[in-house]
Motif scaffolding. Structure first.
Motif, PDB file in Angstrom:
ATOM      1  N   ASN A 142      -1.738 -33.081  93.763  1.00 55.69           N
ATOM      2  CA  ASN A 142      -1.134 -31.776  93.521  1.00 55.69           C
ATOM      3  C   ASN A 142      -0.519 -31.674  92.127  1.00 55.69           C
ATOM      4  N   ASN A 143      -0.589 -32.759  91.356  1.00 46.98           N
ATOM      5  CA  ASN A 143      -0.009 -32.806  90.012  1.00 46.98           C
ATOM      6  C   ASN A 143       1.485 -32.460  90.060  1.00 46.98           C
ATOM      7  N   THR A 144       2.207 -33.128  90.980  1.00 49.67           N
ATOM      8  CA  THR A 144       3.608 -32.824  91.233  1.00 49.67           C
ATOM      9  C   THR A 144       4.444 -34.095  91.156  1.00 49.67           C
ATOM     10  N   ILE A 145       5.593 -33.982  90.496  1.00 52.43           N
ATOM     11  CA  ILE A 145       6.565 -35.076  90.465  1.00 52.43           C
ATOM     12  C   ILE A 145       7.868 -34.539  91.026  1.00 52.43           C
ATOM     13  N   ILE A 146       8.457 -35.257  91.974  1.00 53.49           N
ATOM     14  CA  ILE A 146       9.688 -34.838  92.631  1.00 53.49           C
ATOM     15  C   ILE A 146      10.799 -35.808  92.252  1.00 53.49           C
ATOM     16  N   ILE A 147      11.894 -35.260  91.751  1.00 44.70           N
ATOM     17  CA  ILE A 147      13.063 -36.066  91.386  1.00 44.70           C
ATOM     18  C   ILE A 147      14.218 -35.598  92.247  1.00 44.70           C
ATOM     19  N   THR A 148      14.775 -36.502  93.041  1.00 42.63           N
ATOM     20  CA  THR A 148      15.918 -36.158  93.889  1.00 42.63           C
ATOM     21  C   THR A 148      17.106 -36.989  93.466  1.00 42.63           C
ATOM     22  N   GLY A 149      18.267 -36.400  93.555  1.00 42.99           N
ATOM     23  CA  GLY A 149      19.511 -37.058  93.175  1.00 42.99           C
ATOM     24  C   GLY A 149      20.466 -36.030  92.606  1.00 42.99           C
ATOM     25  N   THR A 150      21.619 -36.490  92.193  1.00 45.53           N
ATOM     26  CA  THR A 150      22.609 -35.579  91.620  1.00 45.53           C
ATOM     27  C   THR A 150      22.452 -35.581  90.108  1.00 45.53           C
ATOM     28  N   GLY A 151      22.213 -34.411  89.550  1.00 45.17           N
ATOM     29  CA  GLY A 151      22.019 -34.271  88.116  1.00 45.17           C
ATOM     30  C   GLY A 151      23.292 -33.837  87.421  1.00 45.17           C
ATOM     31  N   GLN A 152      23.463 -34.295  86.195  1.00 46.54           N
ATOM     32  CA  GLN A 152      24.621 -33.933  85.387  1.00 46.54           C
ATOM     33  C   GLN A 152      24.116 -33.380  84.075  1.00 46.54           C
ATOM     34  N   LYS A 153      24.703 -32.272  83.643  1.00 48.98           N
ATOM     35  CA  LYS A 153      24.325 -31.689  82.355  1.00 48.98           C
ATOM     36  C   LYS A 153      25.207 -32.318  81.286  1.00 48.98           C
ATOM     37  N   LYS A 154      24.570 -33.001  80.325  1.00 44.94           N
ATOM     38  CA  LYS A 154      25.304 -33.680  79.267  1.00 44.94           C
ATOM     39  C   LYS A 154      24.770 -33.248  77.914  1.00 44.94           C
ATOM     40  N   ASP A 155      25.574 -33.472  76.890  1.00 47.26           N
ATOM     41  CA  ASP A 155      25.145 -33.180  75.529  1.00 47.26           C
ATOM     42  C   ASP A 155      24.280 -34.339  75.045  1.00 47.26           C
ATOM     43  N   LEU A 156      23.351 -34.022  74.158  1.00 48.61           N
ATOM     44  CA  LEU A 156      22.411 -35.035  73.659  1.00 48.61           C
ATOM     45  C   LEU A 156      23.143 -36.149  72.924  1.00 48.61           C
ATOM     46  N   THR A 157      24.216 -35.817  72.237  1.00 52.76           N
ATOM     47  CA  THR A 157      24.941 -36.827  71.456  1.00 52.76           C
ATOM     48  C   THR A 157      25.646 -37.855  72.344  1.00 52.76           C
ATOM     49  N   GLU A 158      25.949 -37.497  73.589  1.00 52.15           N
ATOM     50  CA  GLU A 158      26.602 -38.442  74.500  1.00 52.15           C
ATOM     51  C   GLU A 158      25.670 -39.572  74.909  1.00 52.15           C
ATOM     52  N   LEU A 159      24.375 -39.291  74.957  1.00 52.58           N
ATOM     53  CA  LEU A 159      23.407 -40.253  75.479  1.00 52.58           C
ATOM     54  C   LEU A 159      22.543 -40.909  74.407  1.00 52.58           C
ATOM     55  N   VAL A 160      22.803 -40.607  73.120  1.00 51.55           N
ATOM     56  CA  VAL A 160      21.893 -41.015  72.044  1.00 51.55           C
ATOM     57  C   VAL A 160      21.601 -42.517  71.999  1.00 51.55           C
ATOM     58  N   PRO A 161      22.575 -43.413  71.987  1.00 54.28           N
ATOM     59  CA  PRO A 161      22.194 -44.827  71.825  1.00 54.28           C
ATOM     60  C   PRO A 161      21.279 -45.345  72.932  1.00 54.28           C
TER      61      PRO A 161
END
Length: 152
Positions: free
Chosen positions: A83-102
């Motif tokens: 079906n060309n489908t990927i399912i991601i389950t879990g709790t998502g958090q919206k973060k700024d790109l600079t927080e996760l850069v390293p």
């Protein structure tokens, strides 16, 4: 209300009471709704799609156009190749790109790296615009005034 009627009702209710010392208390069963039914429906739908769990994925990051990242620290990933489908389950958090850069430099593609470059240039321009007046003010603060008279 009439006092006679009130006394009569109180006497009738006292006589109709059951229980007393030594009788067990009546327990109220509270119904607790859980999201388990939603999870069961989701799993049934995923089973219809013939999804298979993908092991070895620790976290998932989805890069948005506005420079933010949807970060899933503990994600469960399933895929249905037919079906060309990927399912991601879990709790998502919206973060700024600079927080996760390293930690996410190895995960970024060419588009994301270009976006990161633009974001870095924007920060440098903002810092240069903000540093112009404050740099001269800080230089004035660092100058030590000369002593005019002797304080001893």
């Amino acid at each position: 209300m009439n006092p006679e009627k009130l006394a009569k009702l109180q006497a009738a209710s006292a006589a109709a009471r059951i229980g007393g010392k030594g009788t067990p208390r009546r327990k109220v069963n509270k119904v607790v709704k859980t999201s388990g039914s939603d999870d069961k429906k989701l799993q049934a739908t995923l089973k219809k799609l013939n999804t298979q769990s993908i092991l070895g994925i620790e976290e998932v990051n989805m890069f948005k156009q506005d420079g933010s990242v949807l970060h899933f620290p503990t994600a469960k990933v399933q895929a249905a190749t037919l079906n060309n489908t990927i399912i991601i389950t879990g709790t998502g958090q919206k973060k700024d790109l600079t927080e996760l850069v390293p930690g996410i430099l190895t995960q970024m593609g060419a588009e994301s790296l270009a976006q990161l470059r633009r974001l870095a240039e924007a920060y440098q321009q903002a810092a240069a615009a903000g540093a112009g007046p404050s740099a001269s003010a800080s230089a004035d603060d660092e100058d030590v005034p000369e002593l005019v008279e002797n304080f001893e």
